[in-house]
Design a protein around this motif. Structure first.
Motif, PDB file in Angstrom:
ATOM      1  N   ILE A   5       0.861  -1.178   0.000  1.00 27.49           N
ATOM      2  CA  ILE A   5       0.000   0.000   0.000  1.00 27.49           C
ATOM      3  C   ILE A   5       0.897   1.228   0.000  1.00 27.49           C
ATOM      4  O   ILE A   5       1.732   1.387   0.890  1.00 27.49           O
ATOM      5  CB  ILE A   5      -0.925   0.011   1.229  1.00 27.49           C
ATOM      6  CG1 ILE A   5      -1.775  -1.259   1.273  1.00 27.49           C
ATOM      7  CG2 ILE A   5      -1.810   1.257   1.214  1.00 27.49           C
ATOM      8  CD1 ILE A   5      -2.555  -1.444   2.554  1.00 27.49           C
ATOM      9  N   ASP A   6       0.748   2.073  -1.018  1.00 29.85           N
ATOM     10  CA  ASP A   6       1.499   3.324  -1.119  1.00 29.85           C
ATOM     11  C   ASP A   6       0.548   4.479  -0.860  1.00 29.85           C
ATOM     12  O   ASP A   6      -0.519   4.565  -1.475  1.00 29.85           O
ATOM     13  CB  ASP A   6       2.103   3.503  -2.517  1.00 29.85           C
ATOM     14  CG  ASP A   6       3.297   2.621  -2.767  1.00 29.85           C
ATOM     15  OD1 ASP A   6       4.048   2.366  -1.814  1.00 29.85           O
ATOM     16  OD2 ASP A   6       3.488   2.200  -3.922  1.00 29.85           O
ATOM     17  N   PHE A   7       0.942   5.359   0.039  1.00 33.34           N
ATOM     18  CA  PHE A   7       0.214   6.592   0.296  1.00 33.34           C
ATOM     19  C   PHE A   7       1.035   7.713  -0.333  1.00 33.34           C
ATOM     20  O   PHE A   7       2.241   7.774  -0.124  1.00 33.34           O
ATOM     21  CB  PHE A   7       0.081   6.829   1.809  1.00 33.34           C
ATOM     22  CG  PHE A   7      -0.684   5.747   2.510  1.00 33.34           C
ATOM     23  CD1 PHE A   7      -2.063   5.809   2.607  1.00 33.34           C
ATOM     24  CD2 PHE A   7      -0.023   4.670   3.078  1.00 33.34           C
ATOM     25  CE1 PHE A   7      -2.765   4.802   3.252  1.00 33.34           C
ATOM     26  CE2 PHE A   7      -0.718   3.668   3.729  1.00 33.34           C
ATOM     27  CZ  PHE A   7      -2.098   3.731   3.819  1.00 33.34           C
ATOM     28  N   TYR A   8       0.394   8.583  -1.103  1.00 36.25           N
ATOM     29  CA  TYR A   8       1.173   9.593  -1.793  1.00 36.25           C
ATOM     30  C   TYR A   8       0.458  10.933  -1.880  1.00 36.25           C
ATOM     31  O   TYR A   8      -0.753  11.016  -1.717  1.00 36.25           O
ATOM     32  CB  TYR A   8       1.585   9.127  -3.196  1.00 36.25           C
ATOM     33  CG  TYR A   8       0.448   8.717  -4.106  1.00 36.25           C
ATOM     34  CD1 TYR A   8      -0.154   9.649  -4.940  1.00 36.25           C
ATOM     35  CD2 TYR A   8       0.005   7.404  -4.151  1.00 36.25           C
ATOM     36  CE1 TYR A   8      -1.182   9.277  -5.790  1.00 36.25           C
ATOM     37  CE2 TYR A   8      -1.017   7.019  -4.997  1.00 36.25           C
ATOM     38  CZ  TYR A   8      -1.609   7.957  -5.809  1.00 36.25           C
ATOM     39  OH  TYR A   8      -2.630   7.584  -6.642  1.00 36.25           O
ATOM     40  N   PRO A  47       4.891  11.938   7.195  1.00 34.52           N
ATOM     41  CA  PRO A  47       5.370  13.318   7.252  1.00 34.52           C
ATOM     42  C   PRO A  47       4.352  14.344   6.737  1.00 34.52           C
ATOM     43  O   PRO A  47       4.385  15.496   7.125  1.00 34.52           O
ATOM     44  CB  PRO A  47       6.625  13.315   6.383  1.00 34.52           C
ATOM     45  CG  PRO A  47       6.519  12.097   5.545  1.00 34.52           C
ATOM     46  CD  PRO A  47       5.684  11.120   6.301  1.00 34.52           C
ATOM     47  N   GLN A  48       3.463  13.926   5.856  1.00 33.51           N
ATOM     48  CA  GLN A  48       2.403  14.782   5.326  1.00 33.51           C
ATOM     49  C   GLN A  48       1.136  13.957   5.192  1.00 33.51           C
ATOM     50  O   GLN A  48       1.181  12.726   5.107  1.00 33.51           O
ATOM     51  CB  GLN A  48       2.764  15.335   3.956  1.00 33.51           C
ATOM     52  CG  GLN A  48       3.949  16.244   3.946  1.00 33.51           C
ATOM     53  CD  GLN A  48       4.272  16.719   2.536  1.00 33.51           C
ATOM     54  OE1 GLN A  48       3.755  16.207   1.549  1.00 33.51           O
ATOM     55  NE2 GLN A  48       5.129  17.716   2.441  1.00 33.51           N
ATOM     56  N   GLN A  49      -0.009  14.622   5.159  1.00 38.37           N
ATOM     57  CA  GLN A  49      -1.285  13.940   4.950  1.00 38.37           C
ATOM     58  C   GLN A  49      -1.365  13.531   3.477  1.00 38.37           C
ATOM     59  O   GLN A  49      -1.220  14.381   2.593  1.00 38.37           O
ATOM     60  CB  GLN A  49      -2.438  14.880   5.305  1.00 38.37           C
ATOM     61  CG  GLN A  49      -3.789  14.233   5.230  1.00 38.37           C
ATOM     62  CD  GLN A  49      -3.996  13.153   6.269  1.00 38.37           C
ATOM     63  OE1 GLN A  49      -3.411  13.174   7.335  1.00 38.37           O
ATOM     64  NE2 GLN A  49      -4.822  12.191   5.958  1.00 38.37           N
ATOM     65  N   PRO A  50      -1.563  12.245   3.184  1.00 39.33           N
ATOM     66  CA  PRO A  50      -1.610  11.808   1.778  1.00 39.33           C
ATOM     67  C   PRO A  50      -2.871  12.293   1.070  1.00 39.33           C
ATOM     68  O   PRO A  50      -3.893  12.565   1.702  1.00 39.33           O
ATOM     69  CB  PRO A  50      -1.595  10.288   1.883  1.00 39.33           C
ATOM     70  CG  PRO A  50      -2.071   9.976   3.249  1.00 39.33           C
ATOM     71  CD  PRO A  50      -1.712  11.132   4.114  1.00 39.33           C
ATOM     72  N   ASP A  51      -2.767  12.405  -0.258  1.00 29.06           N
ATOM     73  CA  ASP A  51      -3.908  12.760  -1.097  1.00 29.06           C
ATOM     74  C   ASP A  51      -4.620  11.515  -1.624  1.00 29.06           C
ATOM     75  O   ASP A  51      -5.802  11.550  -1.913  1.00 29.06           O
ATOM     76  CB  ASP A  51      -3.456  13.597  -2.299  1.00 29.06           C
ATOM     77  CG  ASP A  51      -2.894  14.939  -1.896  1.00 29.06           C
ATOM     78  OD1 ASP A  51      -3.420  15.570  -0.967  1.00 29.06           O
ATOM     79  OD2 ASP A  51      -1.908  15.369  -2.518  1.00 29.06           O
ATOM     80  N   ALA A  52      -3.852  10.442  -1.811  1.00 25.86           N
ATOM     81  CA  ALA A  52      -4.407   9.235  -2.428  1.00 25.86           C
ATOM     82  C   ALA A  52      -3.574   8.026  -2.024  1.00 25.86           C
ATOM     83  O   ALA A  52      -2.565   8.158  -1.332  1.00 25.86           O
ATOM     84  CB  ALA A  52      -4.403   9.389  -3.946  1.00 25.86           C
ATOM     85  N   LEU A  53      -4.014   6.852  -2.470  1.00 22.42           N
ATOM     86  CA  LEU A  53      -3.276   5.630  -2.199  1.00 22.42           C
ATOM     87  C   LEU A  53      -3.383   4.699  -3.386  1.00 22.42           C
ATOM     88  O   LEU A  53      -4.257   4.845  -4.230  1.00 22.42           O
ATOM     89  CB  LEU A  53      -3.784   4.935  -0.930  1.00 22.42           C
ATOM     90  CG  LEU A  53      -5.219   4.397  -0.918  1.00 22.42           C
ATOM     91  CD1 LEU A  53      -5.265   2.955  -1.383  1.00 22.42           C
ATOM     92  CD2 LEU A  53      -5.781   4.499   0.465  1.00 22.42           C
ATOM     93  N   SER A  54      -2.474   3.752  -3.439  1.00 25.96           N
ATOM     94  CA  SER A  54      -2.545   2.692  -4.437  1.00 25.96           C
ATOM     95  C   SER A  54      -2.195   1.380  -3.752  1.00 25.96           C
ATOM     96  O   SER A  54      -1.459   1.360  -2.767  1.00 25.96           O
ATOM     97  CB  SER A  54      -1.609   2.950  -5.624  1.00 25.96           C
ATOM     98  OG  SER A  54      -0.268   2.866  -5.206  1.00 25.96           O
TER      99      SER A  54
END
Length: 64
Positions: A5-8, A47-54
Protein backbone atom coordinates in the motif's frame (compact mmCIF):
# COMPACT_ATOMS: atom_id res chain seq x y z
CA UNK A 1 -1.44 -12.62 -0.16
CA UNK A 2 1.17 -9.91 0.35
CA UNK A 3 0.19 -6.47 -0.92
CA UNK A 4 1.96 -3.12 -0.94
CA UNK A 5 0.00 0.00 0.00
CA UNK A 6 1.50 3.32 -1.12
CA UNK A 7 0.21 6.59 0.30
CA UNK A 8 1.17 9.59 -1.79
CA UNK A 9 0.79 13.33 -2.37
CA UNK A 10 -0.07 14.69 -5.81
CA UNK A 11 1.30 17.98 -7.16
CA UNK A 12 -1.45 19.48 -9.30
CA UNK A 13 0.88 21.54 -11.52
CA UNK A 14 2.39 18.49 -13.21
CA UNK A 15 0.58 15.50 -11.63
CA UNK A 16 3.79 14.36 -9.91
CA UNK A 17 3.38 11.74 -7.17
CA UNK A 18 5.50 11.69 -3.99
CA UNK A 19 5.21 8.63 -1.74
CA UNK A 20 4.80 9.66 1.92
CA UNK A 21 4.18 6.17 3.29
CA UNK A 22 4.50 2.55 2.20
CA UNK A 23 3.36 -0.57 4.03
CA UNK A 24 3.46 -4.25 3.08
CA UNK A 25 0.47 -6.15 4.47
CA UNK A 26 -1.03 -9.62 4.34
CA UNK A 27 -4.58 -9.45 2.99
CA UNK A 28 -7.11 -12.03 1.83
CA UNK A 29 -7.97 -9.94 -1.23
CA UNK A 30 -8.29 -6.42 -2.58
CA UNK A 31 -11.33 -5.62 -0.43
CA UNK A 32 -9.43 -6.65 2.70
CA UNK A 33 -6.42 -4.57 1.60
CA UNK A 34 -8.68 -1.52 1.08
CA UNK A 35 -10.04 -1.92 4.62
CA UNK A 36 -6.50 -2.15 6.00
CA UNK A 37 -5.45 0.91 3.97
CA UNK A 38 -8.34 2.97 5.35
CA UNK A 39 -7.30 2.09 8.87
CA UNK A 40 -3.62 2.85 8.18
CA UNK A 41 -4.55 6.20 6.58
CA UNK A 42 -5.58 7.44 10.02
CA UNK A 43 -3.03 5.65 12.22
CA UNK A 44 0.31 5.85 10.37
CA UNK A 45 2.68 8.63 11.33
CA UNK A 46 3.45 10.09 7.88
CA UNK A 47 5.37 13.32 7.25
CA UNK A 48 2.40 14.78 5.33
CA UNK A 49 -1.29 13.94 4.95
CA UNK A 50 -1.61 11.81 1.78
CA UNK A 51 -3.91 12.76 -1.10
CA UNK A 52 -4.41 9.23 -2.43
CA UNK A 53 -3.28 5.63 -2.20
CA UNK A 54 -2.55 2.69 -4.44
CA UNK A 55 -2.50 -1.03 -3.74
CA UNK A 56 -0.18 -3.37 -5.64
CA UNK A 57 0.84 -7.00 -5.38
CA UNK A 58 4.48 -7.81 -4.57
CA UNK A 59 5.26 -8.08 -8.29
CA UNK A 60 4.28 -4.43 -8.77
CA UNK A 61 0.94 -5.01 -10.53
CA UNK A 62 -1.43 -2.22 -9.48
CA UNK A 63 -4.67 -3.66 -8.11
CA UNK A 64 -6.37 -0.49 -6.85
Amino acid sequence: MKMVIDFYRVRLADDAHAVVGRETVDAAGVDDAIAIARQLWHTLDMPQQPDALSISDCAGNRLY
